[in-house]
Design a protein around this motif. Structure first.
Motif, mmCIF file in Angstrom:
data_model
loop_
_atom_site.group_PDB
_atom_site.id
_atom_site.type_symbol
_atom_site.label_atom_id
_atom_site.label_comp_id
_atom_site.label_asym_id
_atom_site.label_seq_id
_atom_site.Cartn_x
_atom_site.Cartn_y
_atom_site.Cartn_z
ATOM 1 N N LEU A 56 0.759 -1.277 -0.053
ATOM 2 C CA LEU A 56 0.115 -0.001 -0.070
ATOM 3 C C LEU A 56 0.849 1.229 0.026
ATOM 4 O O LEU A 56 2.094 1.112 0.626
ATOM 5 N N ASP A 57 0.296 2.395 -0.561
ATOM 6 C CA ASP A 57 1.013 3.691 -0.487
ATOM 7 C C ASP A 57 0.639 4.088 0.854
ATOM 8 O O ASP A 57 -0.458 4.398 0.996
ATOM 9 N N GLN A 58 1.781 4.441 1.770
ATOM 10 C CA GLN A 58 1.451 4.874 2.805
ATOM 11 C C GLN A 58 0.961 6.103 3.306
ATOM 12 O O GLN A 58 -0.003 6.406 3.964
ATOM 13 N N ARG A 59 1.308 7.028 2.213
ATOM 14 C CA ARG A 59 0.866 8.365 2.371
ATOM 15 C C ARG A 59 -0.589 8.462 1.998
ATOM 16 O O ARG A 59 -1.599 9.094 2.506
ATOM 17 N N ARG A 60 -1.134 7.439 0.916
ATOM 18 C CA ARG A 60 -2.497 7.665 0.240
ATOM 19 C C ARG A 60 -3.494 6.809 1.308
ATOM 20 O O ARG A 60 -4.683 7.085 1.208
ATOM 21 N N ILE A 61 -2.869 6.217 2.358
ATOM 22 C CA ILE A 61 -4.014 5.679 3.278
ATOM 23 C C ILE A 61 -3.902 6.390 4.742
ATOM 24 O O ILE A 61 -4.367 6.224 5.833
ATOM 25 N N GLY A 62 -3.075 7.752 4.561
ATOM 26 C CA GLY A 62 -3.121 8.585 5.627
ATOM 27 C C GLY A 62 -1.914 8.559 6.788
ATOM 28 O O GLY A 62 -1.815 9.241 7.628
ATOM 29 N N ARG A 63 -1.222 7.711 6.376
ATOM 30 C CA ARG A 63 -0.130 7.272 7.245
ATOM 31 C C ARG A 63 1.100 7.981 6.762
ATOM 32 O O ARG A 63 2.224 7.594 6.492
ATOM 33 N N ARG A 64 1.042 9.398 7.024
ATOM 34 C CA ARG A 64 2.110 10.390 6.744
ATOM 35 C C ARG A 64 3.645 10.210 7.461
ATOM 36 O O ARG A 64 4.427 10.917 6.717
ATOM 37 N N MET A 65 3.482 9.887 8.447
ATOM 38 C CA MET A 65 4.629 9.931 9.506
ATOM 39 C C MET A 65 5.376 8.517 9.519
ATOM 40 O O MET A 65 4.584 7.521 9.867
ATOM 41 N N ASP A 66 6.749 8.645 9.441
ATOM 42 C CA ASP A 66 7.458 7.302 9.832
ATOM 43 C C ASP A 66 8.125 7.711 11.289
ATOM 44 O O ASP A 66 8.786 8.979 11.143
ATOM 45 N N VAL A 67 8.176 6.977 12.260
ATOM 46 C CA VAL A 67 8.662 7.255 13.486
ATOM 47 C C VAL A 67 9.784 6.044 13.872
ATOM 48 O O VAL A 67 9.117 4.752 13.611
ATOM 49 N N PHE A 68 10.722 6.345 14.208
ATOM 50 C CA PHE A 68 11.799 5.233 14.646
ATOM 51 C C PHE A 68 11.856 5.506 16.064
ATOM 52 O O PHE A 68 12.303 6.657 16.621
ATOM 53 N N VAL A 69 11.731 4.499 16.940
ATOM 54 C CA VAL A 69 11.870 4.297 18.175
ATOM 55 C C VAL A 69 13.017 3.514 18.738
ATOM 56 O O VAL A 69 13.046 2.310 18.395
ATOM 57 N N GLU A 70 14.059 3.990 19.154
ATOM 58 C CA GLU A 70 14.861 3.311 20.046
ATOM 59 C C GLU A 70 14.624 2.774 21.434
ATOM 60 O O GLU A 70 14.124 3.586 22.140
ATOM 61 N N ILE A 71 14.349 1.424 21.626
ATOM 62 C CA ILE A 71 14.130 0.860 23.051
ATOM 63 C C ILE A 71 15.420 0.332 23.824
ATOM 64 O O ILE A 71 15.938 -0.526 23.118
#
Length: 160
Positions: A56-71
């Protein structure tokens, strides 16, 4: 399984278009339809082809942000690691999770609609992950390279 040039070409073409008809695939790799289908089935049975999906095109389904989380976790016991990994697998927003060497124990990639959505994900999922001692989030401005196909040498278009 040892991959020959034709196997690699089949895999390259399937990575470009997983819905390609067997007749078209066979023609492009220079095999009969039955020989091509046998090779594809062998690649599937050997687990080289894991599954077929729709990307899926992430932007076209409204998921505009990529977040990277270090744990970083409170410890490295099997119980702590297993509890964390099981919980991560249950979170629908976490797209990828990697066990890391270095400062952080894990690196997560998730997507969000916007900062408010990330706050929701943080409260409902990230803050509830077991065994977490430290969390550091970084927001991607935009993707530069995002691939889904593995390079196998040569190309799908020729028998390099």
């Amino acid at each position: 399984m040892k991959l020959d040039r034709i196997d690699k070409r089949i895999l390259n073409l399937l990575q470009e278009n997983g819905r390609i008809a067997n007749a078209d695939l066979a023609e492009r790799v220079g095999l009969s339809q039955s020989a091509c289908l046998r090779r594809v089935r062998a690649l599937e049975e050997a687990g080289v082809i894991d599954r077929y999906v729709a990307l899926l095109d992430q932007r076209r389904i409204g998921r505009r942000m990529d977040v990277f989380v270090e744990i970083s976790l409170v410890g490295q016991s099997n119980e702590v690691l297993n509890a964390f990994e099981q919980a991560v697998g249950q979170s629908p927003e976490i797209m990828e999770c990697y066990l890391m060497a270095g400062d952080a124990d894990y690196l997560l990639r998730l997507t969000a609609e916007d900062p408010n959505d990330f706050e929701r994900i943080h409260r409902e999922h990230l803050a509830r992950l077991p065994g977490v001692s430290r969390m550091k989030s970084s927001f991607a401005i935009r993707p530069i390279v995002r691939k889904t196909a593995f390079w196998l040498g040569g190309s799908g278009r020729s028998l390099d």
